[in-house]
Scaffold this motif. Sequence first.
Motif, PDB file in Angstrom:
ATOM      1  N   HIS A 147      -2.721   4.823  -2.804  1.00 17.79           N
ATOM      2  CA  HIS A 147      -3.063   3.858  -3.848  1.00 17.79           C
ATOM      3  C   HIS A 147      -2.032   2.746  -3.958  1.00 17.79           C
ATOM      4  CE1 HIS A 147      -5.834   6.709  -6.387  1.00 17.79           C
ATOM      5  NE2 HIS A 147      -6.251   6.558  -5.150  1.00 17.79           N
ATOM      6  N   ASN A 148      -0.752   3.123  -4.017  1.00 18.42           N
ATOM      7  CA  ASN A 148       0.284   2.153  -4.384  1.00 18.42           C
ATOM      8  C   ASN A 148       0.819   1.358  -3.209  1.00 18.42           C
ATOM      9  OD1 ASN A 148      -0.049   3.202  -6.907  1.00 18.42           O
ATOM     10  ND2 ASN A 148       1.876   4.311  -6.965  1.00 18.42           N
ATOM     11  N   GLU A 149       0.867   1.961  -2.035  1.00 22.89           N
ATOM     12  CA  GLU A 149       1.448   1.268  -0.879  1.00 22.89           C
ATOM     13  C   GLU A 149       0.408   0.584  -0.001  1.00 22.89           C
ATOM     14  OE1 GLU A 149       4.501   0.943  -1.216  1.00 22.89           O
ATOM     15  OE2 GLU A 149       4.662   2.491  -2.745  1.00 22.89           O
ATOM     16  N   HIS A 150      -0.850   1.058  -0.038  1.00 28.98           N
ATOM     17  CA  HIS A 150      -1.864   0.481   0.847  1.00 28.98           C
ATOM     18  C   HIS A 150      -3.156   0.097   0.131  1.00 28.98           C
ATOM     19  CE1 HIS A 150       0.334   1.271   4.595  1.00 28.98           C
ATOM     20  NE2 HIS A 150       0.682   2.428   4.063  1.00 28.98           N
ATOM     21  N   ASN A 151      -3.245   0.354  -1.196  1.00 24.11           N
ATOM     22  CA  ASN A 151      -4.486   0.072  -1.932  1.00 24.11           C
ATOM     23  C   ASN A 151      -5.692   0.734  -1.278  1.00 24.11           C
ATOM     24  OD1 ASN A 151      -3.570  -1.492  -4.153  1.00 24.11           O
ATOM     25  ND2 ASN A 151      -3.256  -3.228  -2.779  1.00 24.11           N
ATOM     26  N   ILE A 152      -5.510   1.971  -0.841  1.00 25.19           N
ATOM     27  CA  ILE A 152      -6.593   2.738  -0.229  1.00 25.19           C
ATOM     28  C   ILE A 152      -7.148   3.706  -1.258  1.00 25.19           C
ATOM     29  CG2 ILE A 152      -7.167   4.505   1.478  1.00 25.19           C
ATOM     30  CD1 ILE A 152      -4.959   3.236   3.264  1.00 25.19           C
ATOM     31  N   CYS A 153      -8.448   3.685  -1.439  1.00 20.43           N
ATOM     32  CA  CYS A 153      -9.138   4.667  -2.266  1.00 20.43           C
ATOM     33  C   CYS A 153      -9.848   5.648  -1.332  1.00 20.43           C
ATOM     34  CB  CYS A 153     -10.150   3.976  -3.175  1.00 20.43           C
ATOM     35  SG  CYS A 153     -11.057   5.093  -4.263  1.00 20.43           S
ATOM     36  N   HIS A 154      -9.605   6.945  -1.509  1.00 19.94           N
ATOM     37  CA  HIS A 154     -10.161   7.922  -0.570  1.00 19.94           C
ATOM     38  C   HIS A 154     -11.651   8.117  -0.785  1.00 19.94           C
ATOM     39  CE1 HIS A 154     -11.078  11.768   1.359  1.00 19.94           C
ATOM     40  NE2 HIS A 154     -10.045  11.509   2.137  1.00 19.94           N
TER      41      HIS A 154
END
Length: 468
Positions: A147-154
């Motif tokens: 979330h915080n380092e890559h803005n990836i939502c699983h």
Amino acid sequence: MMMATEELMDVNSKYVIGDKEIGSGHYGVVRTCTSRATGEEFAIKTIKKSKCQVACRIDWYPFRQVPRLVLLKREIEILRAVDHPTLIRLEDVYEDDVNLHLVTELCTGGELFDRIILKTESQEGHYSERDAANIVIKIIGAIEYCHNEHNICHRDLKPENFLFKTKDDQADLKIIDFGLSRFEDGSEAMTTRVGTPYYIAPEVLSKKYDKACDLWSIGVIMFILLCGYPPFHGANDAEIFKAVQRVDYRFLSPEWDSVSDDAKDLIRKLLVKDPTARLTASQALVHPWFEKVMSGDAAAQTLRDSALRLNHRLRRFAGANALKKIALNVIAEDVGGADEGHLRKVFNSLDLNGDGEITVDELQQVIASEGMVGMQAEVLELLNSMDKKLDYRNFLAATMEKGIFLRRENLRKAFDHFDLQGTGSINKSDLMEALGSEDCARTMLEDIDMDHDGQISFDEFSEMMRRL
């Protein structure tokens, strides 16, 4: 037919591929393979390229289909971007005329789902709080990184998507499937209803959501670990969805009689219908349940991980340009409530003399006391670049999550702070007023003004804030 790579290559030139299937994914089979150069074993997922042109269903209603190629390319992009001990490592991608091959680290310990089933069949019937905490904190740590380092939502966290590295009880856990994951820039809500019924968040059912949906899924997983069954039930998907939307769950006797109030409190703060009131991953990591139930070694590792995350964020702030530092301070003025609470606790624990500032000496003392002496040189270098001390507002600006400062309303507040004339753009004179130097203003304008029109638009400003 080219798809995910820039050239066709023979995977057999680098790896010896086994014959026996050890698993299967959304659209491929998994085998073991061995590096010809080192003898190291890996897993290899082989996907027929012809199947990637077929659409697959990723929604229940209305019926929506997306070419598998789109999802596969996104999964490869995400796996190439991440590097975390609880995320499966992508080693290689090969493509030939017929197949696409994804080579990853090998995990032989089975699924978390299977271990949960074994626990339900045991005399205890579920994981102990200590064992559950060791699993949950690893999952949250990995999701905080995403979330915080890559803005990836699983978007599809469930026990079937976690593998153990080995069969050992204390083996490392790996998130293995990013097939439904996506990058989220915070500018607009996601709308595709994806996931698995038992674990899906209510806002996903409403088809307007962000990465907070992952924390709901973690709450469901934690619930299952501690009692052996899911919190939301139903005879079919529709009934499960109704229970999810009502947030209809209970801590029933006898399974929950001996479970601590802290564990129940964390679950309650994850299974919150309003995603803006739900704990973020960073907030969940510092919940008192973990410190109270985890073993000394595990708690120490958690502290070390927290220190590393803090160090990474401080380093990111120290390396930011002057405009971004000011913008972060502007946003930090309005950060409060749950967003701020856990960071205030961290700051107070580092401010040993309580004078409202963290100094080099204080941070070094904390690091030394937690057995992280190897970080002292980095800390000294870092704080030297920040006037050798941090007050609370600068600390908050430096360490707040990307998900907070990238919210559109926060970006707009910071942008308006620089747009002194209210024209909807930031010009050179605005930058000179903020930075106090014509040279700095000129350099900043050259760096951020992507269309070279002599001013910074809101979109250009937002892109600058997203960049590390």
